[in-house]
Structure formats: structure tokens, C-alpha cells
Design an enzyme around this catalytic site. Structure first.
Site, PDB file in Angstrom:
ATOM      1  CB  SER A  19       9.927   3.337  15.435  1.00 46.55           C
ATOM      2  OG  SER A  19       9.358   3.759  14.215  1.00 46.55           O
ATOM      3  CG  LEU A  20      12.539   5.693  21.851  1.00 44.20           C
ATOM      4  CD1 LEU A  20      13.722   4.747  21.746  1.00 44.20           C
ATOM      5  CD2 LEU A  20      12.988   7.064  22.352  1.00 44.20           C
ATOM      6  CB  CYS A  22       2.731  -1.875  13.433  1.00 44.36           C
ATOM      7  SG  CYS A  22       2.898  -1.529  11.666  1.00 44.36           S
ATOM      8  CB  SER A  65      10.379   5.784   9.583  1.00 43.75           C
ATOM      9  OG  SER A  65      10.030   5.328  10.877  1.00 43.75           O
ATOM     10  CB  CYS A  79       1.096   6.433  11.729  1.00 42.66           C
ATOM     11  SG  CYS A  79       2.574   5.744  12.487  1.00 42.66           S
ATOM     12  CD  GLU A 109      -2.977  -1.057   2.292  1.00 40.20           C
ATOM     13  OE1 GLU A 109      -4.173  -1.302   2.065  1.00 40.20           O
ATOM     14  OE2 GLU A 109      -2.539  -0.813   3.429  1.00 40.20           O
TER      15      GLU A 109
END
Length: 376
Positions: A226-227, A123, A203, A351, A96
Site C-alpha cells: 500500500s503506497l 480505511c 498486502s 477495499c 469480516e
């Protein structure tokens, strides 16, 4: 992961490779430059549009597809300003791509893998697992599609293409580093698509070796990490990659990156109700970043992301009051911090929501339009 496709498409070639290909057919080098311009400046959808190329050459080029991406569905949200495309690949995999249009700019969110092997619990893509890496051409084709959409909307502006690109779609870019970087170089090429390096952002979940490689690259693209947690225990629970690259190693790589590039690093932090959004966790995050920052101006920035719903997870979205409190604590500690503007939630394009499926209920979609292939 092994790349499953055998046939190269036109978007898989850089200018040097196109020149070599056409010269092997007996064509002069300038024909490759003409073709390259049609692909990346004119954004041609069909070989027949390349009328300055000889008919015999066009006939031969017609045997090579522009791209393997076949658009099966485009969904529209945010009053027409967000578009999500679902592409089917020849081996059945799907990816996507999301186009977001703003009054003064446009951004395309590009996928680098079909699925993702990182397994982040919040996610949707992480729930799929990794199917395969994308080729450089499959990555590039997504930016071409977005720019073609902008032109069709009459919103491409003077450049005729998207103004910003983020590698924040499906997949972990650094797990497909070589092909991803080939795509970066092709999209940046001033003779073609000509997208500035500082208009691109990658990212990563925190693959240290990828951060180290990026620090030595010639193009100064932006880095986002990403933390999502201020300590190893919670981060390992949310992001399995932390067991391999714990926070101390990640921060060491980040310091080295800043020392080499003098570029700001953004940290992404998705806020989960009762999980990582407590005030004491905001304080811990601020102290972690302050302690980890290299000497000199603070080149860290935190991007807070209200979690977007993902089916099948027990997680919850932080209440807005907790979001603003978290932001204020970071600000009080001198950490630059913003809350990400949400786009595409109603079409599962926000996101963490990309899952490569048709299963979005159509009553949540403002409009669905017929699909158009990248090549027409």
C-alpha cells in the site's frame, strides 16, 4: 499483541501437531492424516461426518471445536456473487471475510487481525484500532468458510475450494507475521487445502521487516504494498506508518525483495479527490517507481483503487476522469497500471470498508441470509 485465546481449535494444528496429539491419545499416525483430510479436503462441518474414524475417537474430537469463529451475519451483493461474513470471536472481537465469485475463479479476502493498529486515515478498519491478533486457525477458518460457501452455491469447481486468497481484510498481516505464516503454510500444504503459493497475495502497509522476512521464505506468494502517495509528507499524513518506514526505506526493501525472489511487486494506490490524484502526483509516482526499480525488466505494477466511502472521514472519491488521467500518465511513463474492479461496495465489503459491525443499512443490501458456522 498477546493472543487472548487459550484453547486451541482443530484448525490451529498442522499435520505434524495433529499426529502428535492423536498419538498421545494412543491412536496410530494414519488417523491424523484421515482427520487432516476431512478438515482441509472434505471441508467437514461436523466430526460425525468423519465416518472412517472410530466412534471413540470422534467422541473425543467432538470436545475440541473446529474453530472459534461464529458467523453472525452473511450479506450478499453483486447479484449474489459477493458475500461478506461477520464472525464473532469468543472474547467479543469481530472480524469480516469477503468471498468474491467470478466466471472463471473465486477469491476470498481474509482478515489477519481484529481491527488494525496502522491508522490509515482512508480505511474503516484503521479507525477501529487494534483489538488483537488472530490465531493461525482463525485465519485458516475464513478460507474454509469461503470454500464451504462455494460448495453450497455449486460453484466450487474441480478443486472444491477457492482458487485465490488475498490477505487484504482487517489487519496488517506482517504485524501478526508468525501466525499469519503458519496459516499460509497450512493452506498451501499439498496434503490438505493445497492452495498454490502463487494463488495467494499478501498486502502490507509497508512494514519493512516483514518484507525482508518474506523475501527469505520458501513459498513464492505474491506481495502487494500500500503506497497511496508519491512523497513522504503526504504519505505520512495518510499513513502514520510512513513516519517509521519512509518511502526510501520501503523502496530499498522492495528492491531487495525483487533481487532475491525475481517476483513482481504490486503497489496499491487509493485515489482521493484533490488529495493524491493530481497529474503532477502521477508523474511523481512514475518517476519514483522508475528511479527505485532494480535493473532488468520492470517488476512493478500499480493497482489504482477508487476510494470507497468510509463514514466519518472528510475524504472524497476521485472523479472517473481523474482516475483515467492518472492511469494514462503512468502508462505513458511505462508503468504497468490497472484500475481495480469494484466488488461489494453496496454491502461495505469493498477495499477499505471492513469495520466489523452490523451497522450497514439493510436497504443497501441486496439480500441477507441466515448465518452458518464454519463447522455447521
Amino acid at each position: 499483541m498477546h493472543y487472548a485465546m487459550e484453547q486451541r481449535c482443530l484448525y490451529d494444528y498442522n499435520l505434524s501437531e495433529l499426529t502428535e496429539l492423536l498419538q498421545s491419545w494412543g491412536e496410530p499416525a494414519f488417523r491424523a492424516r484421515q482427520l487432516y483430510r476431512h478438515l482441509y479436503v472434505n471441508l467437514a462441518r461436523q466430526v460425525d461426518q468423519m465416518t472412517d474414524l472410530p466412534l471413540a475417537l470422534r467422541s473425543r474430537l467432538a470436545e475440541i471445536p473446529f474453530s472459534t469463529l461464529r458467523c453472525e451475519q452473511v450479506q450478499i451483493g453483486d447479484n449474489g456473487m459477493t458475500r461478506k461474513a461477520l464472525f464473532r470471536l469468543p472474547d467479543g472481537a469481530v472480524v469480516e471475510t469477503v468471498l468474491m465469485v467470478y466466471p472463471d475463479r473465486s477469491t476470498v479476502c481474509v482478515s489477519t487481525q481484529a481491527g488494525c493498529g496502522m491508522g490509515c486515515v482512508f480505511c474503516a478498519t484503521g479507525q477501529l484500532g487494534l483489538l488483537r491478533n488472530l490465531s493461525s486457525g482463525e485465519i485458516v477458518a475464513q478460507a474454509i468458510w469461503a470454500s464451504q460457501e462455494l460448495r453450497a452455491m455449486g460453484m466450487a469447481g474441480p478443486t472444491g475450494r477457492v482458487s485465490n486468497l488475498v490477505f487484504m481484510g482487517m489487519g496488517e498481516p506482517f504485524a501478526n507475521y508468525d501466525r499469519w505464516w503458519q496459516a499460509v503454510e497450512r493452506l498451501h500444504d499439498p496434503q490438505g487445502f493445497n492452495l498454490g503459493a502463487r494463488s495467494m497475495t499478501v498486502s502490507t502497509v509497508g512494514l519493512v521487516k516483514g518484507i525482508e522476512r518474506l523475501a527469505n521464505e520458501r513459498l513464492p506468494i505474491n506481495l502487494a504494498i500500500s503506497l497511496h502517495a508519491p512523497d513522504d509528507a503526504l504519505r505520512s499524513e495518510l499513513m502514520p506508518v510512513n513516519r517509521r518506514y519512509p518511502i526510501a526505506d520501503l523502496m530499498a526493501a522492495t528492491r531487495n525483495y525483487i533481487a532475491k525472489t525475481r517476483r513482481r511487486v504490486s503497489f496499491e494506490y487509493v485515489l482521493l479527490q484533490g488529495k493524491n490524484d493530481h497529474p503532477h502526483q502521477a508523474i511523481a509516482l512514475a518517476r519514483l517507481l522508475r528511479h527505485s526499480a532494480p535493473r532488468g525488466p520492470l517488476l512493478f505494477h500499480v493497482n489504482l483503487i477508487p476510494w470507497n466511502p468510509v463514514p466519518g472521514t472528510p475524504l472524497g472519491r476521485s472523479e472517473w476522469e481523474r482516475v483515467t488521467t492518472f492511469q494514462q500518465i503512468l502508462t505513458d511513463y511505462g508503468i504497468p497500471c490497472t484500475v481495480r474492479v469494484e466488488r461489494g461496495v453496496e454491502i461495505a465489503a469493498a477495499c477499505g470498508q471492513l469495520a466489523g459491525r452490523h451497522s450497514v443499512p439493510l436497504n443497501t443490501v441486496e439480500q441477507e441470509i441466515p448465518a452458518r458456522n464454519v463447522t455447521g
